[in-house]
Design an enzyme around this catalytic site. Structure first.
Site, mmCIF file in Angstrom:
data_model
loop_
_atom_site.group_PDB
_atom_site.id
_atom_site.type_symbol
_atom_site.label_atom_id
_atom_site.label_comp_id
_atom_site.label_asym_id
_atom_site.label_seq_id
_atom_site.Cartn_x
_atom_site.Cartn_y
_atom_site.Cartn_z
ATOM 1 N N HIS A 1 -6.620 7.595 -7.599
ATOM 2 C CA HIS A 1 -7.909 7.698 -8.439
ATOM 3 C C HIS A 1 -7.620 7.507 -9.777
ATOM 4 C CE1 HIS A 1 -10.449 9.702 -5.074
ATOM 5 N NE2 HIS A 1 -9.748 8.825 -4.657
ATOM 6 N N LEU B 1 4.562 4.252 3.984
ATOM 7 C CA LEU B 1 4.445 5.129 4.926
ATOM 8 C C LEU B 1 5.664 6.106 5.421
ATOM 9 C CD1 LEU B 1 2.237 2.454 6.939
ATOM 10 C CD2 LEU B 1 1.410 4.560 5.911
ATOM 11 N N GLY C 1 0.825 -1.089 -0.055
ATOM 12 C CA GLY C 1 0.004 -0.112 -0.173
ATOM 13 C C GLY C 1 0.694 1.345 0.144
ATOM 14 N N ASP D 1 -9.464 3.128 1.125
ATOM 15 C CA ASP D 1 -9.504 4.095 -0.127
ATOM 16 C C ASP D 1 -9.213 3.295 -1.445
ATOM 17 O OD1 ASP D 1 -6.648 4.093 0.006
ATOM 18 O OD2 ASP D 1 -6.676 6.202 1.091
HETATM 19 O O1 T3D Z 1 -2.304 9.454 0.063
HETATM 20 C C1 T3D Z 1 -2.207 8.569 1.076
HETATM 21 O O2 T3D Z 1 -1.407 8.744 1.751
HETATM 22 C C2 T3D Z 1 -3.505 7.822 1.429
HETATM 23 C C3 T3D Z 1 -3.435 6.471 0.885
HETATM 24 C C4 T3D Z 1 -3.334 5.591 1.639
HETATM 25 C C5 T3D Z 1 -3.501 4.215 1.204
HETATM 26 C C6 T3D Z 1 -2.994 3.142 2.218
HETATM 27 O O3 T3D Z 1 -2.525 2.097 1.300
HETATM 28 S S1 T3D Z 1 -2.917 3.172 3.929
HETATM 29 C C7 T3D Z 1 -2.238 1.766 4.554
HETATM 30 C C8 T3D Z 1 -0.672 1.793 4.286
HETATM 31 N N1 T3D Z 1 -0.356 0.393 4.281
HETATM 32 C C9 T3D Z 1 -0.164 -0.237 5.684
HETATM 33 O O4 T3D Z 1 -0.484 0.515 6.769
HETATM 34 C C10 T3D Z 1 0.479 -1.560 5.538
HETATM 35 C C11 T3D Z 1 1.900 -1.274 6.276
HETATM 36 N N2 T3D Z 1 2.763 -2.759 6.254
HETATM 37 C C12 T3D Z 1 2.616 -3.581 7.212
HETATM 38 O O5 T3D Z 1 1.201 -3.596 8.096
HETATM 39 C C13 T3D Z 1 3.442 -4.716 7.163
HETATM 40 O O6 T3D Z 1 4.622 -4.439 6.618
HETATM 41 C C14 T3D Z 1 2.727 -5.908 6.313
HETATM 42 C C15 T3D Z 1 1.519 -6.695 7.178
HETATM 43 C C16 T3D Z 1 2.238 -5.516 4.982
HETATM 44 C C17 T3D Z 1 3.668 -7.202 6.118
HETATM 45 O O7 T3D Z 1 4.250 -7.549 7.155
HETATM 46 P P1 T3D Z 1 5.764 -8.302 7.145
HETATM 47 O O8 T3D Z 1 5.875 -8.560 8.737
HETATM 48 O O9 T3D Z 1 5.316 -9.509 6.204
HETATM 49 O O10 T3D Z 1 6.765 -7.326 6.714
HETATM 50 P P2 T3D Z 1 7.470 -6.126 7.614
HETATM 51 O O11 T3D Z 1 8.688 -6.534 7.982
HETATM 52 O O12 T3D Z 1 6.454 -5.344 8.197
HETATM 53 O O13 T3D Z 1 7.817 -5.375 6.093
HETATM 54 C C18 T3D Z 1 9.143 -5.491 5.433
HETATM 55 C C19 T3D Z 1 9.664 -4.258 5.087
HETATM 56 O O14 T3D Z 1 8.725 -3.223 4.099
HETATM 57 C C20 T3D Z 1 9.967 -3.408 6.294
HETATM 58 O O15 T3D Z 1 11.151 -2.626 5.973
HETATM 59 P P3 T3D Z 1 12.524 -3.122 6.766
HETATM 60 O O16 T3D Z 1 12.313 -3.104 8.121
HETATM 61 O O17 T3D Z 1 13.041 -4.402 6.268
HETATM 62 O O18 T3D Z 1 13.712 -2.007 6.174
HETATM 63 C C21 T3D Z 1 8.897 -2.497 6.291
HETATM 64 O O19 T3D Z 1 8.966 -1.263 7.249
HETATM 65 C C22 T3D Z 1 8.620 -2.127 4.683
HETATM 66 N N3 T3D Z 1 7.043 -1.637 4.619
HETATM 67 C C23 T3D Z 1 6.047 -2.409 4.748
HETATM 68 N N4 T3D Z 1 5.124 -1.719 4.411
HETATM 69 C C24 T3D Z 1 5.461 -0.458 4.025
HETATM 70 C C25 T3D Z 1 6.748 -0.270 4.284
HETATM 71 N N5 T3D Z 1 7.728 0.575 4.130
HETATM 72 C C26 T3D Z 1 6.901 1.749 3.497
HETATM 73 N N6 T3D Z 1 5.595 1.744 3.413
HETATM 74 C C27 T3D Z 1 4.782 0.789 3.779
HETATM 75 N N7 T3D Z 1 3.479 0.487 3.531
#
Ligand code: T3D
Length: 261
Positions: free
Chosen positions: A88, A67, A64, A143
């Site tokens: 969009h 962040l 997504g 969204d």
């Molecule tokens: O304009 C706007 O901003 C509005 C739009 C909003 C739309 C959206 O999509 S809001 C939702 C955003 N996404 C999230 O909240 C999901 C965030 N990620 C997670 O919750 C978890 O990463 C997952 C459940 C998807 C996967 O978990 P897991 O344990 O398999 O992996 P991880 O260790 O959390 O992630 C691996 C790496 O990816 C990690 O980096 P690192 O520590 O290895 O350097 C993590 O920080 C990075 N990562 C994962 N998701 C994101 C991300 N980095 C940036 N943004 C992310 N969304």
């Protein structure tokens, strides 16, 4: 246009878009939103492309919105404008593309990544895939078309539950609920995708596209309007090479050679 955050390849009438920021599980930054939108536009314009696949590199489909980018935003940032000018356009480009889009969901699809997977027409999932409406975990509402698409696929109660719990929907449950069309062992995902896209890319592309338009339009129509619209689109389908060829092939007891027009 050359891309830096995605890969775009065409072969055998199939365009494959690979989200390619694996270090963040293919989180969408602004560049990736723009490039993915452009790639779908390119696939739409290219007459040789008759089916599109979207997938992710590495172990995720897409996590997504990036962040880290969100945290770096400064000043009076309008998230509404960010959605309007970014996601969009992407979602509309996908839904309006009159060629089948197959999402090869290779891993987690979270937040807007889930929205993008839902905007595809068919979802083939690895047994390692999952879907998370992660929005509420960061205090947002769904969204990227998710509020429109997901209740239509699984109904309001299940969609609302997934939205407010942000629970992970596993591949098997997604199959049971109709979110995905098939689940296959992870190492067989791309060969399964090829087995689906081969026939799609040599099939009645015009009819597939008009079917997509008719079904999407029908969501907002009365029965009478939908019947009228079907008849209107069927006139177009019936003027195609593929209609004449399909009927002739049936009568002559031979396989049809569709051209997609
Ligand atoms: O304009 C706007 O901003 C509005 C739009 C909003 C739309 C959206 O999509 S809001 C939702 C955003 N996404 C999230 O909240 C999901 C965030 N990620 C997670 O919750 C978890 O990463 C997952 C459940 C998807 C996967 O978990 P897991 O344990 O398999 O992996 P991880 O260790 O959390 O992630 C691996 C790496 O990816 C990690 O980096 P690192 O520590 O290895 O350097 C993590 O920080 C990075 N990562 C994962 N998701 C994101 C991300 N980095 C940036 N943004 C992310 N969304």
């Amino acid at each position: 246009m050359s891309y830096e955050t995605i890969l775009y390849e065409t072969a055998d009438n199939v365009a494959t878009i690979t989200l390619n920021r694996p270090d963040s599980l293919n989180a969408f930054n602004d560049q990736m939103i723009g490039e993915t939108t452009d790639a779908f536009k390119q696939a739409s314009r290219d007459k040789a492309v008759r089916c599109v696949v979207i997938t992710g590199s590495g172990r995720g489909f897409s996590s997504g919105q990036d962040l880290a980018d969100v945290q770096a935003r400064e000043g009076d940032f309008s998230i509404g404008d960010h959605l309007r000018h970014g996601y969009h356009r992407l979602i509309k480009q996908m839904v309006r593309l009159e060629k089948p889009i197959v999402a090869a969901v290779n891993g987690v699809a979270a937040g807007a990544g889930c929205g993008v997977a839902l905007a595809a027409d068919l979802r083939l999932a690895s047994d390692k895939a999952s879907f998370i409406l992660a929005f509420s975990r960061v205090g947002l509402i769904p969204d990227s078309g998710t509020n429109w698409l997901l209740p239509r696929i699984i109904g309001y109660g299940r969609a609302y539950e997934l939205a407010i719990t942000a629970d992970r929907l596993t591949a098997d449950k997604a199959l049971e609920w109709g979110v995905v069309n098939r689940v296959v062992p992870h190492d067989q995902l791309m060969e399964t995708v090829a087995a689906w896209t081969g026939p799609l890319a040599t099939g009645a592309t015009l009819a597939y596209g008009l079917t997509k338009r008719a079904m999407h339009r029908a969501f907002d129509q009365s029965l009478a309007e939908a019947l009228d619209y079907e008849a209107y689109l069927q006139e177009t389908a019936a003027r195609s090479h593929d209609f004449s060829e399909g009927v002739a092939a049936f009568v002559e007891k031979r396989p049809a050679e569709f051209r997609g027009k």
